[in-house]
Scaffold this motif. Structure first.
Motif, PDB file in Angstrom:
ATOM      1  N   THR A 133       0.848  -1.188   0.000  1.00 25.61           N
ATOM      2  CA  THR A 133       0.000   0.000   0.000  1.00 25.61           C
ATOM      3  C   THR A 133       0.884   1.240   0.000  1.00 25.61           C
ATOM      4  OG1 THR A 133      -1.712  -1.188   1.245  1.00 25.61           O
ATOM      5  CG2 THR A 133      -1.831   1.222   1.232  1.00 25.61           C
ATOM      6  N   SER A 147      -6.221   2.333 -10.412  1.00 31.22           N
ATOM      7  CA  SER A 147      -6.705   1.625  -9.231  1.00 31.22           C
ATOM      8  C   SER A 147      -6.485   2.439  -7.961  1.00 31.22           C
ATOM      9  CB  SER A 147      -5.997   0.276  -9.115  1.00 31.22           C
ATOM     10  OG  SER A 147      -6.418  -0.414  -7.956  1.00 31.22           O
ATOM     11  N   SER A 148      -5.284   3.067  -7.878  1.00 31.90           N
ATOM     12  CA  SER A 148      -4.996   3.891  -6.702  1.00 31.90           C
ATOM     13  C   SER A 148      -5.912   5.102  -6.636  1.00 31.90           C
ATOM     14  CB  SER A 148      -3.537   4.332  -6.732  1.00 31.90           C
ATOM     15  OG  SER A 148      -3.237   5.147  -5.620  1.00 31.90           O
ATOM     16  N   SER A 175      -8.885   5.329  -7.953  1.00 29.68           N
ATOM     17  CA  SER A 175     -10.219   4.844  -7.622  1.00 29.68           C
ATOM     18  C   SER A 175     -10.330   4.545  -6.130  1.00 29.68           C
ATOM     19  CB  SER A 175     -10.531   3.587  -8.440  1.00 29.68           C
ATOM     20  OG  SER A 175     -11.794   3.075  -8.108  1.00 29.68           O
ATOM     21  N   SER A 176      -9.250   3.943  -5.571  1.00 32.97           N
ATOM     22  CA  SER A 176      -9.257   3.640  -4.141  1.00 32.97           C
ATOM     23  C   SER A 176      -9.327   4.922  -3.315  1.00 32.97           C
ATOM     24  CB  SER A 176      -8.008   2.843  -3.766  1.00 32.97           C
ATOM     25  OG  SER A 176      -7.982   1.606  -4.445  1.00 32.97           O
ATOM     26  N   ARG A 219     -12.801   6.252  -3.543  1.00 31.58           N
ATOM     27  CA  ARG A 219     -13.716   5.512  -2.659  1.00 31.58           C
ATOM     28  C   ARG A 219     -13.470   5.864  -1.205  1.00 31.58           C
ATOM     29  NH1 ARG A 219     -12.526   1.199  -6.240  1.00 31.58           N
ATOM     30  NH2 ARG A 219     -10.985   0.398  -4.755  1.00 31.58           N
ATOM     31  N   ALA A 220     -12.171   6.042  -0.865  1.00 30.91           N
ATOM     32  CA  ALA A 220     -11.848   6.409   0.515  1.00 30.91           C
ATOM     33  C   ALA A 220     -12.414   7.780   0.862  1.00 30.91           C
ATOM     34  CB  ALA A 220     -10.330   6.388   0.717  1.00 30.91           C
ATOM     35  N   SER A 231     -16.092   7.418   1.130  1.00 36.48           N
ATOM     36  CA  SER A 231     -16.417   6.782   2.407  1.00 36.48           C
ATOM     37  C   SER A 231     -16.240   7.745   3.559  1.00 36.48           C
ATOM     38  CB  SER A 231     -15.528   5.551   2.600  1.00 36.48           C
ATOM     39  OG  SER A 231     -15.781   4.938   3.836  1.00 36.48           O
TER      40      SER A 231
END
Length: 228
Positions: A56, A108-109, A111-112, A115-116, A119
């Motif tokens: 990560t 991907s990072s 998108s993560s 999402r974080a 959230s």
């Protein structure tokens, strides 16, 4: 002599051929050295990409690696004239594959992170909603307490009103009794006045005065008789 000259001719090397051979060997060595250096740098970048993919990391680390790969790709493109076509094709294929991997990792990072953030925003919104719900519940609890106090006050007022009503009924009954008594007294007084008026009408004051005079005379005679 002819044979000897022929033998010498077979063992003699052309200087131009030796120069070309030496230049070819030098270029081959340079190409191999360049290929080795290129493979080493590519291996380093690929290994770094693998490390970032399996751990990560921050988005900035991926962006930094992508910048290094872009610079390496530009340097590779500039060596087109000094690199064999097959080698260039191999390098281009390897660089394209590594570039796709990094692009996928960046997407991907990102998108993560999105999402974080989403959230986190949802959590903050839920936390804000939770605080609002708590405030609403506290307000409702206060309103319930106020309603209970108001209900208690209304119940007390109702009891006081009932007591006042009972006292009012009692006073009304007393007033009715007083009114009945006053009415009775009025009737009795009226009757007495009627009797007094009747007696006044029936009484003869002349006879009364006559008998008073007679009785007075009799009393006077008795006094005189006793004196004499």
């Amino acid at each position: 002599p002819t044979a000897k000259n022929s033998s010498c001719a077979t063992t003699r090397h052309d200087p131009q051929t030796l120069i070309i051979s030496t230049d070819s060997t030098s270029r081959s060595d340079q190409t191999m050295a360049a290929t080795t250096a290129w493979d080493s740098e590519y291996t380093r970048l690929s290994r770094r990409a693998t490390e970032l993919r399996t751990t990560t990391v921050a988005l900035s680390d991926l962006q930094g690696l992508k910048q290094e790969l872009s610079v390496f790709n530009e340097l590779t493109s500039k060596a087109t004239n000094t690199t064999p076509t097959a080698e260039m094709a191999r390098r281009k294929s390897m660089l394209d594959s590594l570039t796709r991997q990094l692009d996928e990792m960046l997407r991907s990072s990102a998108s993560s992170m999105k999402r974080a953030n989403t959230s986190s925003n949802v959590s903050q919104q839920m936390s804000g909603n939770s605080d609002l719900v708590v405030m609403q519940r506290q307000a409702m609890a206060q309103q319930n307490e106020q309603l209970l106090e108001l209900s208690s006050g209304l119940e007390t007022l109702k009891l006081q009103s009932m007591n006042i009503g009972q006292e009012a009924d009692m006073h009304a009954s007393l007033l009715d009794n007083i009114e009945d008594n006053v009415t009775g007294l009025d009737e009795e007084m009226g009757a007495n006045l009627e009797r007094a008026r009747f007696l006044n009408d029936k009484t003869n004051y002349n006879q009364l005065y006559f008998w008073i005079a007679v009785l007075g005379g009799i009393l006077f005679l008795q006094i005189m008789l006793k004196v004499s």
